[in-house]
Design an enzyme around this catalytic site. Sequence first.
Site, PDB file in Angstrom:
ATOM      1  N   SER A 274       9.099  -5.890  34.498  1.00  0.00           N
ATOM      2  CA  SER A 274       8.545  -5.539  33.189  1.00  0.00           C
ATOM      3  C   SER A 274       7.139  -6.082  32.982  1.00  0.00           C
ATOM      4  O   SER A 274       6.394  -5.559  32.151  1.00  0.00           O
ATOM      5  CB  SER A 274       9.468  -6.034  32.066  1.00  0.00           C
TER       6      SER A 274
ATOM      7  N   HIS B 242       5.206 -10.419  29.397  1.00  0.00           N
ATOM      8  CA  HIS B 242       4.870  -9.079  28.911  1.00  0.00           C
ATOM      9  C   HIS B 242       3.457  -9.048  28.340  1.00  0.00           C
ATOM     10  O   HIS B 242       2.709  -8.088  28.559  1.00  0.00           O
ATOM     11  CB  HIS B 242       5.876  -8.646  27.848  1.00  0.00           C
TER      12      HIS B 242
END
Length: 293
Positions: free
Chosen positions: A177, A232
Amino acid sequence: MARVRTLADLRTEDEADEHTPLYNAETGSRDSDSTSSGGAAPRSMPIRFLELLFPHFSLKSVVLAISIVDWIFYIVTVCLDTELPLIPAANILVHFGANYPPLIKQGQVWRLLLPVFLHANFFHVFFNVFFQLRMGFTIERRYGLLKFTGLYFASAIYGNLLSATAFFCNSLKVGASTAGFGLIGIQICEMALTWHRMRHRDRMLTNMVSFVLLMVLLMFTLNGGSIDQMGHLGGLLCGFSIGMLYNKELNDKPVWYPWASAAAIGILLALPAACFPILYAVDRHCHRDLSYI
């Protein structure tokens, strides 16, 4: 399954003839080849379905190869040892290169990259692979193999570096991610650069926000609420900054582009310049969990 729409879908609707500067000449030639009225054989139904689910699907794609490697790593780690069904043991993930800051501090810098191939459970790898394929084919087609590869792995490294610096003690992070947020970052950059000439801004913004919210929701529900926010953020900043540099030849750029481009270079230089000294020089006074080793 309902189709999740991305920025690329809406830009294609806005500029159906694909005469946008974000589509380079090489991409345009591929478009004309695939849509020419010559003797091209019709695509099979499975390929058409894959192209509907994953726009611009291609078997000769680096994002597909990366996704296959993700699944191979997951299967191997699960087969070696599990804590619960379909959940690789933490010590196995560490041995395969998980983002574990105390070991990065000892010089194992490959742990800033390898976590992109490792995942914590079945839903984790399924979700990350689905969304990187959903976005990745279009982005790779637009920028080419080399630029996409650089974007993907740079976002992973920046994300893991920021995560390791911020969450040093008792931190074990894996997942694609970080790179996935880099793909989101470059799409947000494209939207910002072309905002002044979009015809359907409200629809574009609504779909982008909905896409991100859906992704965050699935992360919390399918990954047990264990979210690497700093990873992230690092991937997102890297993807956005690289997007600014990749689109320097864009026609009709906004007036603020020179400042944004300079800021992008500043981010790409400042983040590692700030993180590495903190990661290696600051004593966090935490003990390494030997059960991982």
